[in-house]
Write an enzyme that holds these catalytic residues in place. Structure first.
Site, PDB file in Angstrom:
ATOM      1  N   ARG A 243      33.437  28.680  49.133  1.00 12.82           N
ATOM      2  CA  ARG A 243      33.975  29.169  47.869  1.00 12.82           C
ATOM      3  C   ARG A 243      34.966  30.287  48.187  1.00 12.82           C
ATOM      4  O   ARG A 243      35.081  30.745  49.315  1.00 12.82           O
ATOM      5  CB  ARG A 243      32.863  29.664  46.949  1.00 12.82           C
ATOM      6  CG  ARG A 243      31.821  30.521  47.661  1.00 12.82           C
ATOM      7  CD  ARG A 243      31.247  31.587  46.809  1.00 12.82           C
ATOM      8  NE  ARG A 243      32.272  32.528  46.377  1.00 12.82           N
ATOM      9  CZ  ARG A 243      32.768  33.492  47.128  1.00 12.82           C
ATOM     10  NH1 ARG A 243      32.393  33.648  48.396  1.00 12.82           N
ATOM     11  NH2 ARG A 243      33.673  34.304  46.643  1.00 12.82           N
ATOM     12  N   GLY A 244      35.687  30.695  47.148  1.00 10.99           N
ATOM     13  CA  GLY A 244      36.791  31.623  47.355  1.00 10.99           C
ATOM     14  C   GLY A 244      38.063  30.825  47.489  1.00 10.99           C
ATOM     15  O   GLY A 244      38.128  29.859  48.267  1.00 10.99           O
TER      16      GLY A 244
ATOM     17  N   ASP B  88      42.043  33.819  41.883  1.00 16.16           N
ATOM     18  CA  ASP B  88      42.012  32.381  42.121  1.00 16.16           C
ATOM     19  C   ASP B  88      43.341  31.731  41.772  1.00 16.16           C
ATOM     20  O   ASP B  88      43.647  30.656  42.283  1.00 16.16           O
ATOM     21  CB  ASP B  88      40.889  31.745  41.310  1.00 16.16           C
ATOM     22  CG  ASP B  88      39.528  32.086  41.891  1.00 16.16           C
ATOM     23  OD1 ASP B  88      39.015  31.279  42.682  1.00 16.16           O
ATOM     24  OD2 ASP B  88      39.002  33.169  41.585  1.00 16.16           O
TER      25      ASP B  88
ATOM     26  N   ASN C 277      40.711  35.183  37.657  1.00  9.69           N
ATOM     27  CA  ASN C 277      39.706  35.551  38.660  1.00  9.69           C
ATOM     28  C   ASN C 277      38.330  35.349  38.047  1.00  9.69           C
ATOM     29  O   ASN C 277      38.203  34.946  36.888  1.00  9.69           O
ATOM     30  CB  ASN C 277      39.915  37.002  39.110  1.00  9.69           C
ATOM     31  CG  ASN C 277      39.137  37.335  40.372  1.00  9.69           C
ATOM     32  OD1 ASN C 277      39.177  36.592  41.356  1.00  9.69           O
ATOM     33  ND2 ASN C 277      38.406  38.443  40.364  1.00  9.69           N
ATOM     34  N   LYS C 278      37.303  35.608  38.814  1.00 13.25           N
ATOM     35  CA  LYS C 278      35.936  35.401  38.354  1.00 13.25           C
ATOM     36  C   LYS C 278      35.717  36.057  36.993  1.00 13.25           C
ATOM     37  O   LYS C 278      36.190  37.171  36.743  1.00 13.25           O
ATOM     38  CB  LYS C 278      34.956  35.963  39.375  1.00 13.25           C
ATOM     39  CG  LYS C 278      33.496  35.757  39.034  1.00 13.25           C
ATOM     40  CD  LYS C 278      33.141  34.295  38.797  1.00 13.25           C
ATOM     41  CE  LYS C 278      33.424  33.421  39.984  1.00 13.25           C
ATOM     42  NZ  LYS C 278      33.032  32.003  39.769  1.00 13.25           N
TER      43      LYS C 278
ATOM     44  N   GLN D 136      27.865  36.382  43.062  1.00  8.30           N
ATOM     45  CA  GLN D 136      28.694  36.480  44.262  1.00  8.30           C
ATOM     46  C   GLN D 136      28.783  37.907  44.785  1.00  8.30           C
ATOM     47  O   GLN D 136      29.134  38.125  45.943  1.00  8.30           O
ATOM     48  CB  GLN D 136      30.097  35.936  43.996  1.00  8.30           C
ATOM     49  CG  GLN D 136      30.155  34.441  43.771  1.00  8.30           C
ATOM     50  CD  GLN D 136      30.225  34.109  42.288  1.00  8.30           C
ATOM     51  OE1 GLN D 136      29.616  34.775  41.460  1.00  8.30           O
ATOM     52  NE2 GLN D 136      30.979  33.078  41.940  1.00  8.30           N
TER      53      GLN D 136
END
Length: 361
Positions: free
Chosen positions: A53-54, A240, A250-251, A200
């Site tokens: 992930r990432g 992202d 982003n998250k 995360q």
């Protein structure tokens, strides 16, 4: 970076075999487990399940997925099918599509017999470039962090999600400047939000601990209070996807931190490599937001009293749940963008100042 004192990347090809190995991030922080991926389907599943992930690491993993697919058969149909399979795994992180487009441009003109070897070489180049770009993000970002330090005080940094080396091949994006500061002997401390529902932030805490960086984990909703109290000098996150106008996906929860940082007068920086910038995407409103499985909220994962991993149900199986994985922070809330080429304003002109080749692209 290091795991138990040993320099380690998040993904690497297996010598003498058509396979790659990864750190299984779904096992962290409770267990360190290396997982071997032998096929395109293995890579696609690893991306979907967030074993890798990432945004940068997803792109690199996809490139290796193409190499694995072509190791078995390398005709046009196999290549195009592999590209489609990987493109469908996760929609928001643009690094995935950037890497697939790059690999396709490299391989499609080649004869089938030459494609497998070329695919492995190109995937390796993308991985090595990611390491170098993240290292340079650390150099440029360190200067921004130092500009926020109060004289005579420890540098207090807040981050969200995991944008460290686990989200890349090495060094990380948002955490690359943090590691650079620590390695330079600068007194610093990181406030790590847990980042529910997948937590995360626990990955961030795990890797910071591996490197020896002082840090404290906080509940997501504690961030605003710490910012309002003046505890935090700077907020830095990864991305992202960055739209052409500087909006940042982003998250989920990133936007709330940006709003709180602005209210508190605290700089809010976003660190990401070129592969995260989508010049074809006009604004954040055009970025697709991934909706993930409802059980990520209904279930809580951890260790039981005996130290065994497991899941605890916190909501009934039929409870209605919404689980957007990302949000979009408007460019107006971003103090600056940090890339491998330097820093710039979160705007189209700012991005073009670093990437002038995209002005007519």
């Amino acid at each position: 970076m290091k795991v138990h004192g040993t320099p380690t990347r998040t993904i690497w090809p297996v010598a003498g075999a058509d396979a790659v190995e990864i750190i299984d991030q779904t096992a962290l922080p409770y267990s360190y487990r290396v997982l071997r991926l032998n096929s395109l389907d293995d890579v696609a599943q690893a991306i979907r399940s967030m074993q890798v992930r990432g945004a940068p690491l997803i792109g690199v993993s996809a490139a290796y997925g193409i190499a694995l697919a072509l190791s078995r058969r390398a005709d046009d149909a196999t290549l195009l099918a592999a590209l489609q399979t990987l493109a469908a795994t996760r929609p928001t992180a643009v690094n995935l599509h950037w890497a697939l487009a790059r690999v396709q441009a490299c391989l499609l003109p080649l004869p089938a017999a030459a494609r497998a070897a070329a695919a492995w070489l190109e995937a390796g180049r993308i991985a090595d470039e990611d390491v170098d770009q993240c290292r340079r993000i650390g150099v440029h970002g360190l200067q921004r962090l130092l500009s926020c330090r109060r004289a005579g005080h420890r540098l207090e940094i807040m981050t969200h999600c995991n944008a460290g080396w686990l989200a890349t091949v090495d060094h990380g994006t948002a955490l690359a400047p943090v590691y650079a500061a620590f390695d330079a002997g600068i007194d610093s401390h990181v406030w790590v939000s847990e980042t529910r529902p997948r937590n995360q932030g626990l990955l961030t805490a795990w890797e910071l601990r591996q490197h020896g960086v002082p840090h404290t984990v906080i509940a997501d909703n504690a961030a605003g209070l710490l910012l309002a109290r003046g505890t935090i000098d700077v907020v830095i996150v990864g991305a992202d996807r960055i739209a052409a106008n500087g909006d940042v996906a982003n998250k989920v929860g990133t936007w709330l931190k940006a709003l709180a940082a602005q209210a508190a007068g605290v700089p809010f920086y976003v660190a990401a490599p070129r592969s995260t910038i989508d010049f074809a995407c006009a604004s954040g409103g055009d970025i697709p937001i991934e909706e993930r499985a409802a059980d990520e909220l209904r279930l809580v994962h951890g260790l039981d009293g005996a130290g065994y991993p497991g899941a605890l149900r916190q909501l009934p199986a039929d409870e209605a749940v919404a689980n957007p994985a990302f949000d979009v922070t408007p460019a107006s809330l971003v103090s600056a963008l940090i890339s491998e080429r330097g820093t710039c304003a979160a705007s189209r002109e700012g991005l073009l100042s670093l990437y002038p080749d995209e002005r007519h692209g």
